[in-house]
Write an enzyme that holds these catalytic residues in place. Sequence first.
Site, PDB file in Angstrom:
ATOM      1  N   SER A 287      49.836  43.516  36.265  1.00 52.01           N
ATOM      2  CA  SER A 287      49.818  42.048  36.213  1.00 52.01           C
ATOM      3  C   SER A 287      51.262  41.631  35.958  1.00 52.01           C
ATOM      4  CB  SER A 287      48.925  41.610  35.052  1.00 52.01           C
ATOM      5  OG  SER A 287      49.192  40.279  34.674  1.00 52.01           O
TER       6      SER A 287
ATOM      7  N   TYR B  78      45.166  41.859  26.638  1.00 56.00           N
ATOM      8  CA  TYR B  78      45.325  41.996  28.096  1.00 56.00           C
ATOM      9  C   TYR B  78      46.742  42.447  28.447  1.00 56.00           C
ATOM     10  CZ  TYR B  78      44.979  40.782  33.064  1.00 56.00           C
ATOM     11  OH  TYR B  78      44.978  40.829  34.440  1.00 56.00           O
TER      12      TYR B  78
HETATM   13  P1  NAD Z   1      37.185  40.139  39.174  1.00 59.46           P
HETATM   14  O1  NAD Z   1      36.530  39.818  37.892  1.00 59.46           O
HETATM   15  O2  NAD Z   1      36.888  39.314  40.372  1.00 59.46           O
HETATM   16  O3  NAD Z   1      36.940  41.670  39.554  1.00 59.46           O
HETATM   17  C1  NAD Z   1      37.015  42.685  38.596  1.00 59.46           C
HETATM   18  C2  NAD Z   1      35.897  43.680  38.885  1.00 59.46           C
HETATM   19  O4  NAD Z   1      36.007  44.743  37.934  1.00 59.46           O
HETATM   20  C3  NAD Z   1      34.493  43.077  38.744  1.00 59.46           C
HETATM   21  O5  NAD Z   1      33.737  43.285  39.917  1.00 59.46           O
HETATM   22  C4  NAD Z   1      33.918  43.809  37.551  1.00 59.46           C
HETATM   23  O6  NAD Z   1      32.518  44.037  37.656  1.00 59.46           O
HETATM   24  C5  NAD Z   1      34.698  45.125  37.595  1.00 59.46           C
HETATM   25  N1  NAD Z   1      34.640  45.774  36.294  1.00 59.46           N
HETATM   26  C6  NAD Z   1      34.979  45.248  35.088  1.00 59.46           C
HETATM   27  N2  NAD Z   1      34.726  46.127  34.109  1.00 59.46           N
HETATM   28  C7  NAD Z   1      34.219  47.240  34.695  1.00 59.46           C
HETATM   29  C8  NAD Z   1      33.749  48.478  34.203  1.00 59.46           C
HETATM   30  N3  NAD Z   1      33.746  48.747  32.898  1.00 59.46           N
HETATM   31  N4  NAD Z   1      33.299  49.385  35.091  1.00 59.46           N
HETATM   32  C9  NAD Z   1      33.282  49.123  36.408  1.00 59.46           C
HETATM   33  N5  NAD Z   1      33.708  47.956  36.940  1.00 59.46           N
HETATM   34  C10 NAD Z   1      34.167  47.021  36.077  1.00 59.46           C
HETATM   35  O7  NAD Z   1      38.736  40.108  38.836  1.00 59.46           O
HETATM   36  P2  NAD Z   1      40.026  40.229  39.782  1.00 59.46           P
HETATM   37  O8  NAD Z   1      40.817  39.009  39.542  1.00 59.46           O
HETATM   38  O9  NAD Z   1      39.668  40.629  41.144  1.00 59.46           O
HETATM   39  O10 NAD Z   1      40.760  41.417  39.025  1.00 59.46           O
HETATM   40  C11 NAD Z   1      41.028  42.677  39.624  1.00 59.46           C
HETATM   41  C12 NAD Z   1      42.210  43.317  38.906  1.00 59.46           C
HETATM   42  O11 NAD Z   1      43.366  42.489  39.101  1.00 59.46           O
HETATM   43  C13 NAD Z   1      42.023  43.439  37.391  1.00 59.46           C
HETATM   44  O12 NAD Z   1      42.579  44.650  36.947  1.00 59.46           O
HETATM   45  C14 NAD Z   1      42.824  42.279  36.864  1.00 59.46           C
HETATM   46  O13 NAD Z   1      43.267  42.498  35.550  1.00 59.46           O
HETATM   47  C15 NAD Z   1      43.965  42.238  37.858  1.00 59.46           C
HETATM   48  N6  NAD Z   1      44.687  40.963  37.891  1.00 59.46           N
HETATM   49  C16 NAD Z   1      44.059  39.819  38.247  1.00 59.46           C
HETATM   50  C17 NAD Z   1      44.788  38.633  38.261  1.00 59.46           C
HETATM   51  C18 NAD Z   1      44.168  37.309  38.644  1.00 59.46           C
HETATM   52  O14 NAD Z   1      44.840  36.273  38.494  1.00 59.46           O
HETATM   53  N7  NAD Z   1      42.945  37.278  39.152  1.00 59.46           N
HETATM   54  C19 NAD Z   1      46.139  38.629  37.907  1.00 59.46           C
HETATM   55  C20 NAD Z   1      46.737  39.823  37.543  1.00 59.46           C
HETATM   56  C21 NAD Z   1      46.002  40.991  37.549  1.00 59.46           C
END
Ligand code: NAD
Length: 237
Positions: free
Chosen positions: A127, A140
């Site tokens: 991130s 986080y």
């Molecule tokens: P999201 O919530 O849409 O997807 C995350 C997925 O991870 C979900 O489907 C959830 O069920 C799965 N998950 C969570 N805990 C789990 C577990 N214990 N076992 C198996 N699956 C699990 O979120 P996203 O925005 O697509 O995030 C994806 C990645 O990107 C994450 O690592 C997040 O930290 C990172 N990220 C997101 C953003 C943002 O702005 N959306 C920014 C920086 C980083």
Amino acid sequence: MSGRLQGRRAIVTGAGSGIGAAVAERLRKDGAQVFTADVQGEVDFTADLTGPDANADLVKAAADAMGGLDTVVPCAGISAFHPLEGHDDAYFLRVLEVNLVAVFRLVREATPHLKAHGAGRIVTIGSTTSTYGDEGLSAYSASKHAVLGFTKSVAAELGPFGVTATCVQPGAIATPMTAPAFEQMPEYKTFWENKAPLRRLGTPEDIADVVAFLCSEDARFVSGHGLWVDGGVMARH
Ligand code: NAD
């Protein structure tokens, strides 16, 4: 461009939603076989990946299904705002377990396959908070700093076996993870849109396209690198 990942066999976690779903789709579009995992959604392997054996089981199932494994993209993650005061141990540890320990276990279990392949790829999802910190994000941001450090160390250790390890660092991306905050606080959404020189939130596809590049032969000499994919936000930090 199509077909540049032909022959690759990838695990993508967190593929039931958001960035992980877009990554799985993009890798497939580029010709890779993809084995998806998540705790929910339409995936090949359904499990809470913090279970002690879940990642070993996942790697075995994926390698069996695809006839091998050479690419790992752990996208599963959780996030929430928690002020430091009253921040309970359980939630702090849970964030580290999902965002860091499960990634460590997946990469560890996949390592024999990646080494054997000779050009393995690991792309972790950090991130912009792998680089900076912010209020309410202590758990986080700690987990995301750690995943970047982990990725650099993996790059150092597995480089001699032709394996690259890189960390994509998304900025504010419109996914189910961020939707509640952006819906409840429109000013927060506007804040991030204005903070980005490109004046918009990112899409899951903005991230998936970069992941696909890092998985490809074009990125063969990129390793140990954290890459901001954030519309330019970090240029102003
Ligand atoms: P999201 O919530 O849409 O997807 C995350 C997925 O991870 C979900 O489907 C959830 O069920 C799965 N998950 C969570 N805990 C789990 C577990 N214990 N076992 C198996 N699956 C699990 O979120 P996203 O925005 O697509 O995030 C994806 C990645 O990107 C994450 O690592 C997040 O930290 C990172 N990220 C997101 C953003 C943002 O702005 N959306 C920014 C920086 C980083």
